[in-house]
Design a protein around this motif. Sequence first.
Motif, PDB file in Angstrom:
ATOM      1  N   MET A 160      -6.496   6.718   2.168  1.00 33.21           N
ATOM      2  CA  MET A 160      -5.082   6.381   2.281  1.00 33.21           C
ATOM      3  C   MET A 160      -4.229   7.531   1.756  1.00 33.21           C
ATOM      4  SD  MET A 160      -5.111   2.366   1.030  1.00 33.21           S
ATOM      5  CE  MET A 160      -3.352   2.152   1.330  1.00 33.21           C
ATOM      6  N   ARG A 161      -2.983   7.571   2.213  1.00 36.65           N
ATOM      7  CA  ARG A 161      -2.063   8.621   1.784  1.00 36.65           C
ATOM      8  C   ARG A 161      -0.959   8.008   0.934  1.00 36.65           C
ATOM      9  NH1 ARG A 161      -0.428  12.732   6.438  1.00 36.65           N
ATOM     10  NH2 ARG A 161       0.096  13.883   4.536  1.00 36.65           N
ATOM     11  N   PHE A 162      -0.722   8.596  -0.232  1.00 37.26           N
ATOM     12  CA  PHE A 162       0.239   8.078  -1.198  1.00 37.26           C
ATOM     13  C   PHE A 162       1.285   9.131  -1.521  1.00 37.26           C
ATOM     14  CE2 PHE A 162      -3.598   5.706  -1.789  1.00 37.26           C
ATOM     15  CZ  PHE A 162      -3.187   4.412  -2.075  1.00 37.26           C
ATOM     16  N   VAL A 163       2.529   8.689  -1.635  1.00 33.59           N
ATOM     17  CA  VAL A 163       3.597   9.500  -2.215  1.00 33.59           C
ATOM     18  C   VAL A 163       3.987   8.828  -3.519  1.00 33.59           C
ATOM     19  CG1 VAL A 163       5.979  10.298  -1.995  1.00 33.59           C
ATOM     20  CG2 VAL A 163       4.460  10.338  -0.004  1.00 33.59           C
ATOM     21  N   ILE A 164       3.939   9.586  -4.611  1.00 34.13           N
ATOM     22  CA  ILE A 164       4.273   9.052  -5.920  1.00 34.13           C
ATOM     23  C   ILE A 164       5.490   9.783  -6.457  1.00 34.13           C
ATOM     24  CG2 ILE A 164       3.528   8.843  -8.325  1.00 34.13           C
ATOM     25  CD1 ILE A 164       0.734   8.316  -7.344  1.00 34.13           C
ATOM     26  N   ILE A 165       6.522   9.022  -6.800  1.00 31.19           N
ATOM     27  CA  ILE A 165       7.721   9.588  -7.396  1.00 31.19           C
ATOM     28  C   ILE A 165       7.530   9.604  -8.899  1.00 31.19           C
ATOM     29  CG2 ILE A 165      10.233   9.510  -7.490  1.00 31.19           C
ATOM     30  CD1 ILE A 165       9.207   9.530  -4.647  1.00 31.19           C
ATOM     31  N   GLY A 166       7.566  10.792  -9.499  1.00 32.29           N
ATOM     32  CA  GLY A 166       7.405  10.910 -10.939  1.00 32.29           C
ATOM     33  C   GLY A 166       6.034  11.419 -11.318  1.00 32.29           C
ATOM     34  N   ILE A 175       6.495  11.259   3.841  1.00 35.85           N
ATOM     35  CA  ILE A 175       6.586   9.802   3.875  1.00 35.85           C
ATOM     36  C   ILE A 175       6.324   9.247   5.276  1.00 35.85           C
ATOM     37  CG2 ILE A 175       9.077   9.679   4.338  1.00 35.85           C
ATOM     38  CD1 ILE A 175       7.067   7.466   1.882  1.00 35.85           C
ATOM     39  N   ALA A 176       6.612  10.029   6.292  1.00 35.97           N
ATOM     40  CA  ALA A 176       6.412   9.544   7.663  1.00 35.97           C
ATOM     41  C   ALA A 176       4.957   9.224   7.953  1.00 35.97           C
ATOM     42  CB  ALA A 176       6.933  10.579   8.664  1.00 35.97           C
ATOM     43  N   ASN A 177       4.056   9.898   7.255  1.00 33.35           N
ATOM     44  CA  ASN A 177       2.622   9.677   7.478  1.00 33.35           C
ATOM     45  C   ASN A 177       1.933   8.997   6.300  1.00 33.35           C
ATOM     46  OD1 ASN A 177       2.571  11.048  10.037  1.00 33.35           O
ATOM     47  ND2 ASN A 177       2.764  12.974   8.909  1.00 33.35           N
ATOM     48  N   ALA A 178       2.710   8.533   5.335  1.00 28.48           N
ATOM     49  CA  ALA A 178       2.138   7.914   4.144  1.00 28.48           C
ATOM     50  C   ALA A 178       1.916   6.418   4.360  1.00 28.48           C
ATOM     51  CB  ALA A 178       3.042   8.140   2.942  1.00 28.48           C
ATOM     52  N   ASP A 179       0.973   5.881   3.608  1.00 28.17           N
ATOM     53  CA  ASP A 179       0.714   4.441   3.640  1.00 28.17           C
ATOM     54  C   ASP A 179       1.494   3.704   2.556  1.00 28.17           C
ATOM     55  OD1 ASP A 179      -1.520   4.371   5.670  1.00 28.17           O
ATOM     56  OD2 ASP A 179      -2.415   5.725   4.197  1.00 28.17           O
ATOM     57  N   VAL A 180       1.657   4.349   1.407  1.00 28.63           N
ATOM     58  CA  VAL A 180       2.269   3.688   0.249  1.00 28.63           C
ATOM     59  C   VAL A 180       3.143   4.672  -0.505  1.00 28.63           C
ATOM     60  CG1 VAL A 180       1.840   2.336  -1.849  1.00 28.63           C
ATOM     61  CG2 VAL A 180       0.135   2.324  -0.010  1.00 28.63           C
ATOM     62  N   LEU A 181       4.291   4.186  -0.986  1.00 25.16           N
ATOM     63  CA  LEU A 181       5.100   4.948  -1.933  1.00 25.16           C
ATOM     64  C   LEU A 181       5.118   4.215  -3.252  1.00 25.16           C
ATOM     65  CD1 LEU A 181       8.255   6.974  -1.729  1.00 25.16           C
ATOM     66  CD2 LEU A 181       8.386   4.928  -3.173  1.00 25.16           C
ATOM     67  N   GLY A 182       4.781   4.935  -4.324  1.00 26.81           N
ATOM     68  CA  GLY A 182       4.872   4.391  -5.666  1.00 26.81           C
ATOM     69  C   GLY A 182       5.988   5.077  -6.422  1.00 26.81           C
ATOM     70  N   ALA A 183       7.034   4.329  -6.758  1.00 25.44           N
ATOM     71  CA  ALA A 183       8.163   4.877  -7.507  1.00 25.44           C
ATOM     72  C   ALA A 183       7.913   4.595  -8.982  1.00 25.44           C
ATOM     73  CB  ALA A 183       9.473   4.248  -7.031  1.00 25.44           C
ATOM     74  N   LEU A 184       7.398   5.600  -9.704  1.00 25.91           N
ATOM     75  CA  LEU A 184       6.868   5.390 -11.047  1.00 25.91           C
ATOM     76  C   LEU A 184       7.609   6.184 -12.113  1.00 25.91           C
ATOM     77  CD1 LEU A 184       3.027   5.455 -10.241  1.00 25.91           C
ATOM     78  CD2 LEU A 184       4.615   3.515 -10.202  1.00 25.91           C
ATOM     79  N   LEU A 235      -4.526   2.351 -14.240  1.00 22.87           N
ATOM     80  CA  LEU A 235      -5.326   1.573 -13.305  1.00 22.87           C
ATOM     81  C   LEU A 235      -4.576   0.345 -12.813  1.00 22.87           C
ATOM     82  CD1 LEU A 235      -8.865   1.919 -14.858  1.00 22.87           C
ATOM     83  CD2 LEU A 235      -8.088   2.764 -12.656  1.00 22.87           C
ATOM     84  N   GLY A 236      -3.753  -0.225 -13.674  1.00 24.35           N
ATOM     85  CA  GLY A 236      -2.924  -1.328 -13.212  1.00 24.35           C
ATOM     86  C   GLY A 236      -1.952  -0.868 -12.143  1.00 24.35           C
ATOM     87  N   ALA A 237      -1.351   0.323 -12.338  1.00 24.58           N
ATOM     88  CA  ALA A 237      -0.459   0.873 -11.323  1.00 24.58           C
ATOM     89  C   ALA A 237      -1.218   1.160 -10.038  1.00 24.58           C
ATOM     90  CB  ALA A 237       0.207   2.150 -11.852  1.00 24.58           C
ATOM     91  N   LYS A 238      -2.427   1.688 -10.174  1.00 22.35           N
ATOM     92  CA  LYS A 238      -3.250   1.951  -8.989  1.00 22.35           C
ATOM     93  C   LYS A 238      -3.536   0.668  -8.229  1.00 22.35           C
ATOM     94  CE  LYS A 238      -7.291   1.285  -8.590  1.00 22.35           C
ATOM     95  NZ  LYS A 238      -8.771   1.068  -8.622  1.00 22.35           N
ATOM     96  N   ASN A 239      -3.865  -0.397  -8.951  1.00 21.50           N
ATOM     97  CA  ASN A 239      -4.138  -1.673  -8.296  1.00 21.50           C
ATOM     98  C   ASN A 239      -2.939  -2.135  -7.480  1.00 21.50           C
ATOM     99  OD1 ASN A 239      -6.663  -1.769  -9.472  1.00 21.50           O
ATOM    100  ND2 ASN A 239      -6.013  -3.071 -11.167  1.00 21.50           N
ATOM    101  N   ALA A 240      -1.753  -1.971  -8.042  1.00 16.42           N
ATOM    102  CA  ALA A 240      -0.553  -2.381  -7.338  1.00 16.42           C
ATOM    103  C   ALA A 240      -0.329  -1.538  -6.090  1.00 16.42           C
ATOM    104  CB  ALA A 240       0.660  -2.284  -8.268  1.00 16.42           C
ATOM    105  N   LEU A 241      -0.582  -0.241  -6.182  1.00 21.29           N
ATOM    106  CA  LEU A 241      -0.394   0.637  -5.035  1.00 21.29           C
ATOM    107  C   LEU A 241      -1.355   0.289  -3.903  1.00 21.29           C
ATOM    108  CD1 LEU A 241       0.070   3.938  -7.009  1.00 21.29           C
ATOM    109  CD2 LEU A 241       1.743   3.005  -5.427  1.00 21.29           C
ATOM    110  N   LEU A 242      -2.586  -0.007  -4.258  1.00 19.50           N
ATOM    111  CA  LEU A 242      -3.583  -0.339  -3.247  1.00 19.50           C
ATOM    112  C   LEU A 242      -3.415  -1.744  -2.712  1.00 19.50           C
ATOM    113  CD1 LEU A 242      -6.792   1.225  -4.826  1.00 19.50           C
ATOM    114  CD2 LEU A 242      -5.588   2.023  -2.790  1.00 19.50           C
TER     115      LEU A 242
END
Length: 237
Positions: free
Chosen positions: A1-7, A62-71, A124-131
């Motif tokens: 999967m492809r992720f964009v993480i803010i922060g 973001i156009a090709n991402a699956d998930v954005l995590g604003a952290l 890991l909790g944040a990862k769980n939420a992203l997935l």
Amino acid sequence: MRFVIIGAGRVGLRTARVLRDEGHEVTLIERDDGMIRRARNEAFSVVEGDGSQETVIEEAGIANADVLGALTGDLNVNFTACMIAKHHGCRTVMRIDEAYREGIYRKYADEVDEVIYPERLGALGAKNALLGGTIRAIADVAPHLQVLELTITDQAPVNGYAMGELQLPADATVLAFGKQDRTLGIPSEDESLEVGDRLVVLADFDVLSEVRQLLVGETASRALVGADASGDSGGVN
């Protein structure tokens, strides 16, 4: 999967490490020079800029991402980034500070896919939420104890059992039970375990993999260990 993480502060960078270790592709957005250097020194792809700006998020792919995590530690940045990502069809996970508590949670919960308190949950909790999915860390209560919420799947060996028939490892215990879409409560022995039901379990890290296999039906290559409950002191974009 492809992720964009803010922060790229503590929460963002540690979450990125966990995702990368599991084989996912991660791009970080950060504007603090020191945090950018630290992330790039670990060979992460980092886009420099304000995470609430659409052009910056687009540059991060973001156009090709699956998930954005604003952290980040900035609620306004996080919410704006999630709204932009929604327009691109991404799953969105937004960090809020624990101090905001339930009022803020209720305000934003309907606008994003998931709201998290990473100060409690760690990377890991944040990862769980992203997935997304069927298992999430709720809290670390001791160096080797974690509270998890698990959702019964059709692959779970215990699917169809009654609560009285459930036998968890010796170092794990059920704290609460909820039928699908219903409030969590204290289970009775006659309650049946069905797809979509949720169990909150207190477990030693050593038996997490076994608990997951019983309740979710997935054999984890490694248990959810090493959750870091440290807060993110920076990474504000």
